[in-house]
Design a protein around this motif. Structure first.
Motif, PDB file in Angstrom:
ATOM      1  N   ASP A 116       4.148 -13.835 -13.494  1.00 45.47           N
ATOM      2  CA  ASP A 116       2.921 -13.774 -13.536  1.00 45.47           C
ATOM      3  C   ASP A 116       1.971 -12.691 -12.378  1.00 45.47           C
ATOM      4  O   ASP A 116       1.264 -12.574 -11.751  1.00 45.47           O
ATOM      5  N   GLU A 117       3.214 -13.526 -11.471  1.00 45.18           N
ATOM      6  CA  GLU A 117       2.304 -12.994  -9.620  1.00 45.18           C
ATOM      7  C   GLU A 117       2.886 -11.629  -9.243  1.00 45.18           C
ATOM      8  O   GLU A 117       2.590 -11.006  -8.493  1.00 45.18           O
ATOM      9  N   LEU A 118       3.747 -11.277  -9.946  1.00 46.68           N
ATOM     10  CA  LEU A 118       3.863  -9.499  -9.754  1.00 46.68           C
ATOM     11  C   LEU A 118       3.412  -8.940 -10.437  1.00 46.68           C
ATOM     12  O   LEU A 118       3.539  -8.865 -11.580  1.00 46.68           O
ATOM     13  N   TYR A 119       2.265  -7.615  -9.997  1.00 50.25           N
ATOM     14  CA  TYR A 119       1.954  -6.276 -10.331  1.00 50.25           C
ATOM     15  C   TYR A 119       2.461  -5.291  -9.911  1.00 50.25           C
ATOM     16  O   TYR A 119       2.663  -4.790  -8.962  1.00 50.25           O
ATOM     17  N   VAL A 120       3.503  -4.931 -10.829  1.00 51.76           N
ATOM     18  CA  VAL A 120       3.245  -3.710 -10.603  1.00 51.76           C
ATOM     19  C   VAL A 120       3.186  -1.738 -11.700  1.00 51.76           C
ATOM     20  O   VAL A 120       3.220  -2.918 -12.963  1.00 51.76           O
ATOM     21  N   GLY A 121       1.966  -1.026 -11.416  1.00 57.81           N
ATOM     22  CA  GLY A 121       2.132  -0.437 -11.966  1.00 57.81           C
ATOM     23  C   GLY A 121       1.700   0.826 -11.284  1.00 57.81           C
ATOM     24  O   GLY A 121       1.697   1.670 -10.574  1.00 57.81           O
ATOM     25  N   PRO A 122       2.234   2.555 -12.067  1.00 62.98           N
ATOM     26  CA  PRO A 122       2.631   3.184 -11.847  1.00 62.98           C
ATOM     27  C   PRO A 122       1.252   4.540 -12.403  1.00 62.98           C
ATOM     28  O   PRO A 122       0.243   3.761 -12.846  1.00 62.98           O
ATOM     29  N   THR A 123       1.359   5.241 -10.820  1.00 66.65           N
ATOM     30  CA  THR A 123       0.218   6.524 -10.810  1.00 66.65           C
ATOM     31  C   THR A 123       0.997   7.775 -10.479  1.00 66.65           C
ATOM     32  O   THR A 123       2.006   7.679 -10.155  1.00 66.65           O
ATOM     33  N   MET A 124       1.004   8.414 -11.799  1.00 64.62           N
ATOM     34  CA  MET A 124       1.026  10.781 -11.250  1.00 64.62           C
ATOM     35  C   MET A 124       0.381  11.442 -10.760  1.00 64.62           C
ATOM     36  O   MET A 124      -0.882  11.048 -11.207  1.00 64.62           O
ATOM     37  N   ALA A 125       0.345  11.172  -9.561  1.00 68.31           N
ATOM     38  CA  ALA A 125      -0.729  12.320  -8.583  1.00 68.31           C
ATOM     39  C   ALA A 125      -0.462  13.546  -8.206  1.00 68.31           C
ATOM     40  O   ALA A 125       0.736  13.915  -8.172  1.00 68.31           O
ATOM     41  N   THR A 126      -1.433  14.470  -7.897  1.00 70.84           N
ATOM     42  CA  THR A 126      -1.045  15.630  -6.926  1.00 70.84           C
ATOM     43  C   THR A 126      -1.254  15.346  -5.879  1.00 70.84           C
ATOM     44  O   THR A 126      -2.897  15.277  -5.478  1.00 70.84           O
ATOM     45  N   MET A 127      -1.173  15.684  -4.085  1.00 70.37           N
ATOM     46  CA  MET A 127      -1.514  15.292  -3.014  1.00 70.37           C
ATOM     47  C   MET A 127      -2.533  16.400  -2.960  1.00 70.37           C
ATOM     48  O   MET A 127      -2.195  18.001  -3.648  1.00 70.37           O
ATOM     49  N   PRO A 128      -3.614  17.078  -2.308  1.00 69.68           N
ATOM     50  CA  PRO A 128      -4.436  18.047  -2.099  1.00 69.68           C
ATOM     51  C   PRO A 128      -3.555  19.221  -1.678  1.00 69.68           C
ATOM     52  O   PRO A 128      -4.166  20.725  -2.374  1.00 69.68           O
ATOM     53  N   ASP A 129      -1.859  18.389  -0.817  1.00 71.06           N
ATOM     54  CA  ASP A 129      -1.553  19.964  -0.186  1.00 71.06           C
ATOM     55  C   ASP A 129      -0.694  20.542  -1.670  1.00 71.06           C
ATOM     56  O   ASP A 129       0.881  21.355  -1.354  1.00 71.06           O
ATOM     57  N   GLY A 130      -0.192  20.415  -3.112  1.00 71.13           N
ATOM     58  CA  GLY A 130       0.564  20.314  -4.373  1.00 71.13           C
ATOM     59  C   GLY A 130       1.397  19.810  -4.156  1.00 71.13           C
ATOM     60  O   GLY A 130       2.275  19.769  -5.011  1.00 71.13           O
ATOM     61  N   THR A 131       1.698  18.008  -3.405  1.00 73.15           N
ATOM     62  CA  THR A 131       3.095  17.710  -3.541  1.00 73.15           C
ATOM     63  C   THR A 131       2.423  16.300  -4.721  1.00 73.15           C
ATOM     64  O   THR A 131       1.874  15.384  -3.969  1.00 73.15           O
ATOM     65  N   GLY A 132       3.398  16.917  -5.913  1.00 71.42           N
ATOM     66  CA  GLY A 132       3.183  15.814  -6.815  1.00 71.42           C
ATOM     67  C   GLY A 132       4.793  14.428  -6.341  1.00 71.42           C
ATOM     68  O   GLY A 132       5.431  14.728  -5.772  1.00 71.42           O
ATOM     69  N   ILE A 133       3.802  13.166  -6.694  1.00 72.87           N
ATOM     70  CA  ILE A 133       4.212  11.940  -6.556  1.00 72.87           C
ATOM     71  C   ILE A 133       3.974  11.344  -8.320  1.00 72.87           C
ATOM     72  O   ILE A 133       3.643  10.778  -8.401  1.00 72.87           O
ATOM     73  N   ILE A 134       4.953  10.166  -7.913  1.00 68.75           N
ATOM     74  CA  ILE A 134       4.502   9.318  -8.882  1.00 68.75           C
ATOM     75  C   ILE A 134       5.140   8.040  -7.521  1.00 68.75           C
ATOM     76  O   ILE A 134       5.321   8.066  -6.875  1.00 68.75           O
ATOM     77  N   LEU A 135       3.878   6.857  -7.931  1.00 70.55           N
ATOM     78  CA  LEU A 135       3.193   6.074  -6.891  1.00 70.55           C
ATOM     79  C   LEU A 135       3.498   4.418  -7.995  1.00 70.55           C
ATOM     80  O   LEU A 135       3.675   4.073  -8.744  1.00 70.55           O
ATOM     81  N   MET A 136       4.612   3.262  -6.934  1.00 68.46           N
ATOM     82  CA  MET A 136       3.640   1.713  -7.973  1.00 68.46           C
ATOM     83  C   MET A 136       2.806   1.403  -6.757  1.00 68.46           C
ATOM     84  O   MET A 136       3.270   1.311  -5.606  1.00 68.46           O
ATOM     85  N   GLU A 137       1.702   0.454  -7.504  1.00 68.05           N
ATOM     86  CA  GLU A 137       1.166  -0.216  -6.616  1.00 68.05           C
ATOM     87  C   GLU A 137       2.084  -1.701  -6.987  1.00 68.05           C
ATOM     88  O   GLU A 137       1.855  -2.055  -8.221  1.00 68.05           O
ATOM     89  N   VAL A 138       1.883  -2.398  -6.090  1.00 63.08           N
ATOM     90  CA  VAL A 138       2.612  -3.277  -5.891  1.00 63.08           C
ATOM     91  C   VAL A 138       1.688  -4.382  -4.951  1.00 63.08           C
ATOM     92  O   VAL A 138       0.957  -4.432  -4.021  1.00 63.08           O
ATOM     93  N   VAL A 139       1.695  -6.040  -6.031  1.00 61.78           N
ATOM     94  CA  VAL A 139       0.654  -6.923  -5.400  1.00 61.78           C
ATOM     95  C   VAL A 139       1.491  -8.322  -5.787  1.00 61.78           C
ATOM     96  O   VAL A 139       1.671  -8.238  -7.671  1.00 61.78           O
ATOM     97  N   TYR A 140       2.381  -8.665  -4.822  1.00 55.56           N
ATOM     98  CA  TYR A 140       2.979 -10.387  -5.219  1.00 55.56           C
ATOM     99  C   TYR A 140       1.608 -11.451  -5.250  1.00 55.56           C
ATOM    100  O   TYR A 140       2.207 -11.583  -3.673  1.00 55.56           O
ATOM    101  N   ASN A 141       1.665 -12.067  -6.031  1.00 60.01           N
ATOM    102  CA  ASN A 141       0.646 -13.435  -5.286  1.00 60.01           C
ATOM    103  C   ASN A 141       0.935 -14.738  -5.358  1.00 60.01           C
ATOM    104  O   ASN A 141       0.965 -15.969  -6.142  1.00 60.01           O
ATOM    105  N   ASP A 142       2.294 -14.855  -4.164  1.00 57.28           N
ATOM    106  CA  ASP A 142       2.879 -15.994  -3.810  1.00 57.28           C
ATOM    107  C   ASP A 142       3.953 -16.019  -2.728  1.00 57.28           C
ATOM    108  O   ASP A 142       3.444 -14.908  -2.176  1.00 57.28           O
ATOM    109  N   ASP A 143       4.323 -16.421  -2.553  1.00 55.24           N
ATOM    110  CA  ASP A 143       5.793 -16.808  -1.477  1.00 55.24           C
ATOM    111  C   ASP A 143       6.250 -15.948  -1.474  1.00 55.24           C
ATOM    112  O   ASP A 143       7.200 -14.755  -2.702  1.00 55.24           O
ATOM    113  N   PRO A 144       5.870 -14.625  -0.418  1.00 53.26           N
ATOM    114  CA  PRO A 144       6.831 -13.695  -0.285  1.00 53.26           C
ATOM    115  C   PRO A 144       8.028 -13.054  -0.266  1.00 53.26           C
ATOM    116  O   PRO A 144       8.498 -12.311  -0.791  1.00 53.26           O
ATOM    117  N   VAL A 145       8.548 -14.600   0.135  1.00 46.54           N
ATOM    118  CA  VAL A 145      10.140 -14.225  -0.051  1.00 46.54           C
ATOM    119  C   VAL A 145      10.716 -14.286  -1.403  1.00 46.54           C
ATOM    120  O   VAL A 145      11.824 -13.478  -1.819  1.00 46.54           O
TER     121      VAL A 145
END
Ligand SMILES: Cc1cc2nc3c(=O)[nH]c(=O)nc-3n(C[C@H](O)[C@H](O)[C@H](O)COP(=O)(O)OP(=O)(O)OC[C@H]3O[C@@H](n4cnc5c(N)ncnc54)[C@H](O)[C@@H]3O)c2cc1C
Length: 495
Positions: free
Chosen positions: A288-317
């Motif tokens: 439950d501590e790990l949140y990972v969510g994908p986004t697909m978008a295009t940068m203003p210069d036309g570069t297409g990306i897939i991105l994963m947002e990550v938040v880990y809400n506990d001990d970083p190790v």
């Protein structure tokens, strides 16, 4: 570091670069009402009304906050809402500063059956918080947030913004679930459910709501909780603004270390299939501590990306260990996951979703990310910076709440999938909306229901609320039989 610097320094905050930048909100200053002429209004049924000068003046005099009419220097800035597509002109704007102001404004509207819009943070995608020729009950001055660290509770005014809630709680080493763009209002956000990067651990915003102060259609100020008018308290946890104007929300807070492992990993869109297939297999069953969510978008210069947002809400190790397999997928363009302040993530998209952008959005709830859905996500990708595909990850604590326990029934979904468009030129309205719809149509077969809070066309409340609709309709009938609060995902009052 100020909020703008946060956005600039998070290089891998690529979503922020993928949509047009616009200025932030203006500071509002109260002024007095001035009524010289009769005012044209519109009734709940759409009939024309004449609002008596004396009554409007009386309303203004009864309130601590001002009442604004067209022509007042602040009228235009206050009526403006986040989505630049909506340009509506209320007959009057009641700028409420306390629950008595709200009660006075509600009574004024209810006695005249005047069309009523309630504005919290103004972020309704379909623009439900403003109307033509009715009254706008504006809560943006009712925005204080206070924290009691002893009992770990925060109280936010009905017009507070998420930044206010996050930052007040963090000052005490505490937090609750808030959404991903910090200038969103707590009002609509909470009443519709409230997804955020901590929801797998702490549940939705409604799962943390402990009590509320609400002004119902009869003008009465009520304090509601599980112990007091429990039906109404149940209904506002997912049922939106249907039941009254919430003037205060009381949230449960949780102990929290704000410096945590978080950031974005970005790959070229050409690697989307590898990334999504890995994600679909790897992510279910993670902590439950790990949140990972994908986004697909295009940068203003036309570069297409897939991105994963990550938040880990506990001990970083432990977080590094859990995250390691994801970081080994393909060849990322950027890996920005590191120890950083939680507010970096919470504000990284603020500028990209600036006030005044024209925007359209569709979403659906997804139980499993199947191979067919991945194919559809890739097939629906459009190389256009005005369009993006986002997700809100759920599961965990969100899923452990029963379907009927709150008025938000979509508890079994692991993910919400969202297709959004953001642009500046009104001439693009038709084409971007059409592209967004076309893109969403490819994804819709893999969804079941949608999140009312981020849908543009959502007029199907009865279908979408499913098993909780009947109870909602009964409660609506008891508290708002004339359907005064109808500018929302509307629930018909049972007779
Ligand atoms: C840029 C952006 C980012 C978003 N991110 C997220 C996210 O991360 N997670 C998420 O769950 N949602 C998110 N949303 C959706 C958001 O939760 C809804 O748009 C929500 O309705 C916004 O609330 P608001 O108070 O700002 O909006 P408003 O436009 O003021 O209100 C929206 C609706 O709620 C009613 N309402 C508002 N406040 C009150 C109140 N105090 N009492 C009674 N009724 C009220 C209004 O009448 C209207 O029907 C986002 C929206 C935007 C535009």
């Amino acid at each position: 570091m100020d909020r703008r610097s946060f956005c600039r320094t998070t290089l891998s905050a690529s979503i922020a670069a993928a949509l047009p930048m616009l200025p932030g909100c203006e500071k509002q200053v109260p002024v007095a009402v001035k009524v010289d002429t009769a005012i044209r209004g519109i009734s709940l049924s759409g009939a024309e009304l004449e609002l008596e000068k004396a009554a409007v003046r009386e309303l203004g005099e009864s309130m601590t906050g001002p009442v604004l009419l067209s022509g007042h220097p602040q009228y235009d800035s206050v009526r403006r809402v986040w989505n630049g597509m909506h340009d509506k002109r209320p007959a009057l704007i009641a700028r409420c500063m306390n629950s008595q102001d709200v009660s006075n404004a509600v009574t004024f509207a209810q006695e005249r059956e005047l069309l009523t819009a309630v504005r919290g943070g103004g972020h309704s995608w379909p623009g439900k918080s403003v109307c033509d020729d009715g009254i706008m009950i504006d809560l943006s001055l009712l925005n204080a947030v206070s924290v009691d660290p002893e009992v770990r509770r925060a109280t936010a005014g009905g017009g507070a913004l998420l930044y206010g809630l996050d930052s007040a709680a963090l000052t005490h080493g505490l937090i609750t679930t808030a959404g991903v763009v910090s200038h969103t209002g707590v009002g609509g956000f909470t009443l519709g459910g409230g997804f955020g990067r901590l929801n797998r651990k702490y549940g939705l915003a409604i799962d943390n709501l402990r009590s509320a102060e609400i002004v119902t259609a009869d003008g009465k100020v009520r304090h509601i909780s599980d112990d007091n008018e429990a039906d109404l308290f149940w209904a506002i946890r997912g049922g939106g603004g249907n039941f009254g104007v919430v003037t205060a929300f009381e949230y449960q807070l949780h102990p929290f270390k704000r410096n945590l492992l978080s950031g974005n990993i970005v790959w070229p869109v050409a690697q989307a299939r590898d990334v999504l297939e890995f994600y679909a297999e790897w992510y279910p069953g993670k902590s439950d501590e790990l949140y990972v969510g994908p986004t697909m978008a295009t940068m203003p210069d036309g570069t297409g990306i897939i991105l994963m947002e990550v938040v880990y809400n506990d001990d970083p190790v432990a977080g590094e260990k859990e995250l390691a397999p994801l970081r080994k997928i393909g060849k990322p363009m950027d890996d920005g996951v590191k120890m950083q302040d939680y507010l970096v993530m919470q504000t990284q998209q603020d500028a990209a979703f600036g006030h005044g952008v024209r925007s359209y959005i569709k979403n659906g709830m997804v139980k499993t990310i199947t191979q067919e859905l991945i194919d559809a996500m890739i097939e629906s990708y459009v190389n256009d910076p005005r369009l993006a595909l986002f997700t809100h990850t759920a599961g965990g604590a969100v899923k452990r709440v029963g379907e009927m326990d709150t008025a938000f029934p979509h508890r079994n979904a692991e993910t919400m999938i969202i297709v959004g468009g953001g642009w500046l030129d009104p001439a693009d309205d038709e084409s971007v909306i059409a592209m967004s719809r076309e893109r969403y149509q490819k994804l819709e077969p893999y969804t079941g229901g949608y999140y009312d809070n981020i849908d543009f066309d959502g007029a199907k409340a009865i279908n979408n609320y499913g098993p909780v609709y009947e109870r909602l309709s009964q409660i609506k009938g008891a508290y708002d039989p004339m359907n005064l609060f109808r500018l929302n995902s509307n629930i018909a009052p049972a007779t």
